[in-house]
Design a protein around this motif. Structure first.
Motif, PDB file in Angstrom:
ATOM      1  N   TRP A 103       0.816  -1.030   0.016  1.00 43.27           N
ATOM      2  CA  TRP A 103       0.031  -0.051   0.024  1.00 43.27           C
ATOM      3  C   TRP A 103       0.869   1.161   0.026  1.00 43.27           C
ATOM      4  CZ3 TRP A 103      -4.457  -1.865  -0.987  1.00 43.27           C
ATOM      5  CH2 TRP A 103      -4.842  -3.186  -0.007  1.00 43.27           C
ATOM      6  N   SER A 123      -7.569   1.897  -0.478  1.00 39.44           N
ATOM      7  CA  SER A 123      -8.394   1.531  -1.507  1.00 39.44           C
ATOM      8  C   SER A 123      -8.243   2.965  -2.361  1.00 39.44           C
ATOM      9  CB  SER A 123      -9.779   1.455  -1.426  1.00 39.44           C
ATOM     10  OG  SER A 123     -10.533   2.620  -0.852  1.00 39.44           O
ATOM     11  N   GLN A 124      -8.390   3.033  -3.734  1.00 42.78           N
ATOM     12  CA  GLN A 124      -8.393   4.071  -4.615  1.00 42.78           C
ATOM     13  C   GLN A 124      -9.520   5.269  -3.948  1.00 42.78           C
ATOM     14  OE1 GLN A 124      -6.154   4.645  -6.625  1.00 42.78           O
ATOM     15  NE2 GLN A 124      -6.872   6.529  -7.462  1.00 42.78           N
ATOM     16  N   TRP A 150      -7.722   6.743  -0.987  1.00 46.39           N
ATOM     17  CA  TRP A 150      -6.646   7.799  -1.366  1.00 46.39           C
ATOM     18  C   TRP A 150      -7.381   9.166  -1.932  1.00 46.39           C
ATOM     19  CZ3 TRP A 150      -2.228  10.076  -1.620  1.00 46.39           C
ATOM     20  CH2 TRP A 150      -1.876  10.440  -2.726  1.00 46.39           C
ATOM     21  N   GLU A 151      -8.275   9.110  -2.641  1.00 46.20           N
ATOM     22  CA  GLU A 151      -8.780  10.365  -3.135  1.00 46.20           C
ATOM     23  C   GLU A 151      -9.354  11.032  -1.997  1.00 46.20           C
ATOM     24  OE1 GLU A 151     -11.180   9.151  -6.383  1.00 46.20           O
ATOM     25  OE2 GLU A 151      -9.342   8.608  -7.697  1.00 46.20           O
ATOM     26  N   HIS A 203      -3.518  13.684  -5.689  1.00 40.92           N
ATOM     27  CA  HIS A 203      -4.076  12.411  -6.426  1.00 40.92           C
ATOM     28  C   HIS A 203      -4.343  12.863  -8.076  1.00 40.92           C
ATOM     29  CE1 HIS A 203      -7.356  15.164  -5.493  1.00 40.92           C
ATOM     30  NE2 HIS A 203      -8.126  14.496  -6.438  1.00 40.92           N
ATOM     31  N   TYR A 257       1.007   9.636  -8.843  1.00 37.21           N
ATOM     32  CA  TYR A 257       0.194   8.977  -7.859  1.00 37.21           C
ATOM     33  C   TYR A 257      -1.288   8.561  -8.315  1.00 37.21           C
ATOM     34  CZ  TYR A 257       4.004  11.476  -5.455  1.00 37.21           C
ATOM     35  OH  TYR A 257       5.048  11.958  -4.672  1.00 37.21           O
ATOM     36  N   ALA A 258      -1.385   8.466  -9.613  1.00 36.71           N
ATOM     37  CA  ALA A 258      -2.668   8.315 -10.021  1.00 36.71           C
ATOM     38  C   ALA A 258      -3.363   6.905  -9.795  1.00 36.71           C
ATOM     39  CB  ALA A 258      -2.965   8.566 -11.547  1.00 36.71           C
ATOM     40  N   SER A 259      -2.517   5.934  -9.694  1.00 32.17           N
ATOM     41  CA  SER A 259      -2.987   4.677  -9.317  1.00 32.17           C
ATOM     42  C   SER A 259      -2.201   4.159  -8.101  1.00 32.17           C
ATOM     43  CB  SER A 259      -2.935   3.622 -10.633  1.00 32.17           C
ATOM     44  OG  SER A 259      -1.615   3.440 -10.722  1.00 32.17           O
ATOM     45  N   LEU A 260      -2.768   2.958  -7.569  1.00 36.66           N
ATOM     46  CA  LEU A 260      -2.018   2.324  -6.532  1.00 36.66           C
ATOM     47  C   LEU A 260      -0.593   1.880  -7.113  1.00 36.66           C
ATOM     48  CD1 LEU A 260      -1.539   1.230  -3.543  1.00 36.66           C
ATOM     49  CD2 LEU A 260      -2.918  -1.043  -4.357  1.00 36.66           C
ATOM     50  N   LYS A 261      -0.405   1.133  -8.148  1.00 36.35           N
ATOM     51  CA  LYS A 261       0.674   0.776  -8.794  1.00 36.35           C
ATOM     52  C   LYS A 261       1.810   1.986  -8.821  1.00 36.35           C
ATOM     53  CE  LYS A 261       2.347  -1.802 -12.817  1.00 36.35           C
ATOM     54  NZ  LYS A 261       3.250  -0.777 -13.501  1.00 36.35           N
ATOM     55  N   ARG A 268       1.598   4.762  -7.130  1.00 37.99           N
ATOM     56  CA  ARG A 268       2.293   5.234  -5.922  1.00 37.99           C
ATOM     57  C   ARG A 268       2.930   4.361  -5.353  1.00 37.99           C
ATOM     58  NH1 ARG A 268      -3.290   6.266  -5.861  1.00 37.99           N
ATOM     59  NH2 ARG A 268      -3.747   4.456  -4.183  1.00 37.99           N
TER      60      ARG A 268
END
Length: 436
Positions: free
Chosen positions: A271, A291-292, A295-296, A307, A312-316, A318
């Motif tokens: 995470w 979760s996404q 995060w947002e 965000h 930093y758009a997706s968990l991958k 980040r």
């Protein structure tokens, strides 16, 4: 914690038994019920283990914590200690005393010299009445004391005998074992702390208590099996293998991805962000959106557009930029006091928590509201009252027992002997010989 020498729970050497007088005799036939001294544990009636008697030959943490869990479920637990001093941590140091006071609540206390013939006779009477025995001697010590499984089996074939050891039988089983030994061998220390820093152990007795919980679970399973078969059994619960079980997903990771994890501090590589950050008032706070959406929501609550950045758009994304992300989140959190940071993120549904110290935990409003802590008087000193954790689970079918104080050394010896059928003259003779 298992001892690394041949000692009984008080630290007494386990050399040959002293010669004593004539055997006291078999008294167990006078007592039919499992609970020897009814009414000693408030609220035990109607509890799942209210008809179960447990003998504890335990010391320090592992054995006593296991039997404490059984006591919390209503069992009558008789803590057997040497009359020369008792449990190795009894009245030993501030941390030792605190360990003793916590894990020995809700028990009866009895003194018994297992190296004397009279003590062995009394122990045989106790064993004949017991349902469970819990011990955490070093490997081979119970047998040398004459209270090993095969010895006790002669008095009670239905007994569930639980041995908490350092290791299961194998190449390591004779090695000295302590909680940090299990934490080191299991890999727990390898992922605890921070990279490029020395390994550290967990801040509590993780391996001891893990083995204790596996011990309690195994005892419950063995009692259930005895209901079907009428037969007892010998359980061996190891610190090492129990702690390895906690590392299961890291072992799976290493084998599946051919990689060895480094120490991970307060975070987790799955995470991001997921770590502790310092607030404007220099308090540490854990923040961990998982979760996404969280995060947002976090970014919205803290009035930032992080965000919206591509990295930093997706968990991958980040995870790939976690070092820069942590710097950005650290700077962001430093703009708020800890209380405001927590209030904003909780209001947004984001996992967040202050880093409480033990003084904070004792005064925690949730624990107070849920009656998670209960009072006891400490075993040493002038009876100072403290609050310690109660059994944490709740049931729709039974209420939790109330805490009772840890016993003074031998506090219930005479009452237990009376329950076993000993008369006043026999009890006095046992006192005079030093057997109790």
């Amino acid at each position: 914690m298992t001892r690394n020498d041949d000692q009984d729970p008080t630290g007494q050497p386990t050399d040959s038994r002293a010669d004593g007088g004539p055997a006291v005799g078999d008294h167990h036939e006078t007592t039919e019920a499992h609970r020897l001294v009814p009414g000693m544990l408030p609220g035990a009636d109607g509890m799942p283990l209210s008809d179960v008697t447990v003998l504890e030959l335990g010391h320090i943490i592992a054995g006593p914590f296991c039997s404490m869990v059984l006591a919390d479920l209503g069992a009558e637990v008789i803590k057997v200690e040497h009359p020369g001093g008792g449990d190795a941590v009894r009245d030993s140091s501030p941390t030792g005393n605190s360990s003793f006071n916590y894990v020995n609540r809700n028990k009866l206390g009895m003194t018994l010299d297992l190296k004397s013939d009279e003590g062995q006779d009394v122990f045989a009477d106790l064993a004949a009445e017991a349902d469970v025995l819990v011990e955490n001697f070093a490997a081979g010590t119970a047998e040398r004391l004459g209270v090993g499984y095969d010895d006790v089996l002669e008095h009670n074939e239905e007994l569930v005998y639980c041995s908490i050891k350092g290791f299961n039988a194998g190449p390591y089983d004779e090695y000295p074992a302590l909680d940090p030994v299990a934490e080191a061998l299991s890999g727990v220390m390898s992922v605890t702390g921070h990279p490029d820093q020395p390994p550290v152990r967990c801040g509590t007795s993780l391996a001891d208590m893990t083995a204790s919980l596996y011990g309690a679970i195994s005892v419950l399973a063995a009692l259930r099996q005895r209901d079907k078969t009428g037969e007892g059994q010998h359980l061996t619960v190891p610190l090492y293998e129990s702690t390895v079980a906690l590392m299961g997903y890291w072992l799976a990771y290493t084998q599946a991805y051919d990689d060895v994890p480094e120490p991970i501090g307060a975070g987790h590589p799955n995470w991001a962000p997921y770590d502790v950050y310092q607030s404007a008032d220099d308090e540490w706070v854990f923040v961990g959106p998982s979760s996404q959406g969280q995060w947002e929501a976090m970014c919205s609550a803290l009035e930032t557009d992080l965000h919206e950045l591509a990295q930093y758009a997706s968990l991958k994304d980040r995870r790939e930029h976690v070092e820069a992300l942590n710097e950005d989140i650290g700077e962001l959190c430093a703009e708020f006091s800890a209380s405001e940071l927590i209030e904003r993120l909780r209001g947004a549904g984001v996992p967040v928590a202050p880093i409480n110290d033990t003084a904070d935990v004792v005064e925690d409003e949730h624990l107070r509201a849920t009656d998670a802590l209960g009072p006891i008087n400490v075993a040493e000193g002038e009876g100072e009252q403290i609050d310690v954790p109660r059994y944490p689970a709740r049931s729709s079918a039974f209420e939790r027992v109330e805490n009772t104080d840890p016993p003074a050394l031998g506090e219930d010896t005479d009452a237990l002997l009376e329950a076993l059928g000993y008369d006043d003259d026999e009890v006095e003779r046992l006192h005079q010989t030093g057997a109790i």
